[in-house]
Design an enzyme around this catalytic site. Structure first.
Site, PDB file in Angstrom:
ATOM      1  N   ASP A 101       0.822  -1.209   0.000  1.00 28.16           N
ATOM      2  CA  ASP A 101       0.000   0.000   0.000  1.00 28.16           C
ATOM      3  C   ASP A 101       0.856   1.259   0.000  1.00 28.16           C
ATOM      4  O   ASP A 101       1.485   1.589   1.003  1.00 28.16           O
ATOM      5  CB  ASP A 101      -0.904  -0.028   1.235  1.00 28.16           C
ATOM      6  CG  ASP A 101      -1.796   1.184   1.348  1.00 28.16           C
ATOM      7  OD1 ASP A 101      -2.013   1.868   0.336  1.00 28.16           O
ATOM      8  OD2 ASP A 101      -2.290   1.448   2.463  1.00 28.16           O
ATOM      9  N   ASP A 288      -1.961   5.819  -5.308  1.00 32.76           N
ATOM     10  CA  ASP A 288      -2.237   4.965  -4.156  1.00 32.76           C
ATOM     11  C   ASP A 288      -2.600   3.559  -4.602  1.00 32.76           C
ATOM     12  O   ASP A 288      -3.702   3.318  -5.099  1.00 32.76           O
ATOM     13  CB  ASP A 288      -3.365   5.581  -3.331  1.00 32.76           C
ATOM     14  CG  ASP A 288      -3.602   4.846  -2.023  1.00 32.76           C
ATOM     15  OD1 ASP A 288      -2.935   3.819  -1.793  1.00 32.76           O
ATOM     16  OD2 ASP A 288      -4.454   5.296  -1.239  1.00 32.76           O
TER      17      ASP A 288
END
Length: 502
Positions: A101, A288
């Site tokens: 992430d 992201d």
């Protein structure tokens, strides 16, 4: 006896590594993982996880690939919403499935000392007593999410990523996981790849530890996300370089403008080659890997929904603003009034010294809908829409009708909007402007298909996410964008690179 135990330990290590890693013909180490198919329930869970994660805070040239210096972590495409792979923690390594992430910076996995959370019992748990390289830290921490918390304590141990062993990595052993997202998630934990500035407890992100321990030849990592739901490979994460087989042409690089997230400056969003206006003067954007869709200002998402025929909820406040103030907004814009001052002159917005708020109406509706100040925000959106139509020399009636239609295309509170699967081929291309270049997304790339009760449902890959100034307006470029464009995260030069995925 000691030698016998040493032999057994060595054999266990080799077996663990053999299960975790797979040597390919090009000399790169890869992990072969299975794929799942997408359904609406899991997409909702994934979006919830990302919304929660964003609430949590405690406050170019082509690079060559070298088999000897780069490490590859193949990724599984979990229902087109989460890309995850395996790492090992401890000696011998205990394997965990984690989401890689770029929107967070901590590494955490469930602890064997997690006794009272269902999520822990449904996932692999780290057992410090079984690792000979474990080092006690003991510092406690709590991370608050939108619908729950994780709590635990810091420990240090070796972390195996691909073929690299990162020594004495500080990570979180969770002892409490109260969010339902962690119960149904197919991942054990999260490996954050953001900057140290957003790391809880000051723990260095894994890439920083790799750099300090001189484990990678180049201070970069790169993502290739495979959006083909039928392909065997979900994608690959490469540390120390890029794989030329994963992209076409050269990367376009932009500097990181604000450390924490991987944030940069972008320009306009184009619909069929036409400006949407709102970000024409520039907007911030974040890349992201933990976000499934593309999230951006409601003002633009409503225009996208209108162009592709997406259906959302009807906003009473938005239509009321157009009905009561639409002509006045139009007249002020024709009179060359600054668009930023129109809503103030009308009386719907008041500048409080830092940002504009509604006056005199106070709303308690959630920010995800139109912002905390609905009538002010609706007015500001109407100004952008009407200004765009004025540039097209449309009549007053057509302009106001268009603004009214956009009110009907505002996304639902959950963010998503459905489209007709049979109309995908007729939808326009959309393009982000980055470093004065356009990065186009075709309908096939920005429409996400869900499987529900044997039926295929199509949703827009765009969802509304409003961040007020000075941090916003802000775009979050998630997996929909990263699937179309191979992405390089260069922490040596503090820049991000994009090239068409191969």
């Amino acid at each position: 006896m000691g030698q016998k135990h040493l032999v057994l330990l060595t054999c266990f290590w080799v077996l663990s590594c053999a299960l975790l890693l797979h040597a390919s013909s090009d000399g790169l180490l890869r992990i072969n993982l299975n794929k799942k198919r997408l359904d609406k329930e899991v997409l909702t869970a994934a979006k919830l996880a990302r919304q929660e994660s964003h609430l949590r805070r405690s406050e170019g040239s082509r690079q060559s690939l070298s088999a000897s210096s780069d490490d590859i972590v193949p990724l599984d495409n979990y229902l087109d919403t989460q890309y995850f792979g395996e790492i090992g923690i401890g000696t011998p390594p205990q394997n965990f499935t984690v989401i890689f992430d770029t929107g967070s910076s901590n590494l955490w996995v469930p602890s064997s000392k997690c006794y009272f959370s269902i999520a822990c019992y449904l996932h692999h748990r780290y057992k410090s007593a079984k690792s000979k390289t474990y080092k006690k830290n003991g510092e406690t921490c709590t991370i608050t999410y939108g619908s729950g918390q994780i709590a635990g304590f810091f420990s240090e141990d070796n972390v195996l990523v691909g073929s690299l062993v990162v020594k004495n990595q500080k990570f979180i052993e969770t002892t409490r996981e109260t969010s339902p997202t962690f119960i149904i998630g197919k991942f054990d934990g999260i490996l954050g790849l953001g900057f140290p500035e957003i790391s809880v407890g000051g723990a260095p992100p894994i890439w920083q530890s790799m750099k300090e321990q001189k484990l990678v030849a180049k201070d970069v990592f790169s993502f290739w996300l495979n959006r083909d739901p039928d392909a065997a490979a979900g994608g690959e994460l490469v540390f120390g370089g890029v794989d030329p087989k994963h992209y076409k042409g050269n990367h376009t690089y932009v500097p990181v403008t604000r450390k924490g997230y991987w944030q940069f400056d972008m320009g306009d969003l184009l619909i069929g080659g036409h400006s949407t206006g709102y970000c024409a003067g520039g907007c911030a954007a974040i890349v992201d890997s933990g976000t499934s869709l593309l999230a951006g200002p409601t003002t633009i998402v409503a225009q996208v929904n209108h162009a592709i025929g997406a259906e959302g909820i009807i906003s009473t406040e938005c239509k009321e603003v157009v009905r009561e103030y639409g002509e006045m907004i139009l007249e002020l814009l024709i009179a060359q009034t600054s668009p930023q001052k129109v809503c103030t002159q009308i009386g719907l917005c008041v500048f409080d010294g830092t940002h504009y708020v509604s006056n005199p109406i106070e709303s308690v509706v959630e920010k995800q809908k139109l912002g905390s100040d609905l009538f002010c925000t609706a007015c500001e959106m109407a100004v952008v829409w009407i200004q765009n139509q004025l540039r097209e020399n449309k009549t007053k009636e057509l302009i106001l009708n268009y603004a009214n239609q956009l009110c009907e295309r505002l996304p639902s509170p959950n963010g998503e909007s459905t489209v007709d699967c049979h109309q995908i081929s007729k939808m326009p291309n959309l393009a982000f402007t980055i470093a004065n270049k356009t990065f186009t997304l075709t309908p096939e790339q920005y429409i996400v298909k869900l499987e529900q009760a044997g039926q295929t449902i199509c949703i827009s890959g765009f969802m509304a996410f409003d961040i007020p100034p000075p941090r916003g307006p802000l775009w979050i470029l998630g997996d929909v964008f990263m699937g179309a464009y191979h992405t390089v995260f260069d922490f040596g030069e503090n820049r991000i690179g994009f090239a068409k995925s191969a």
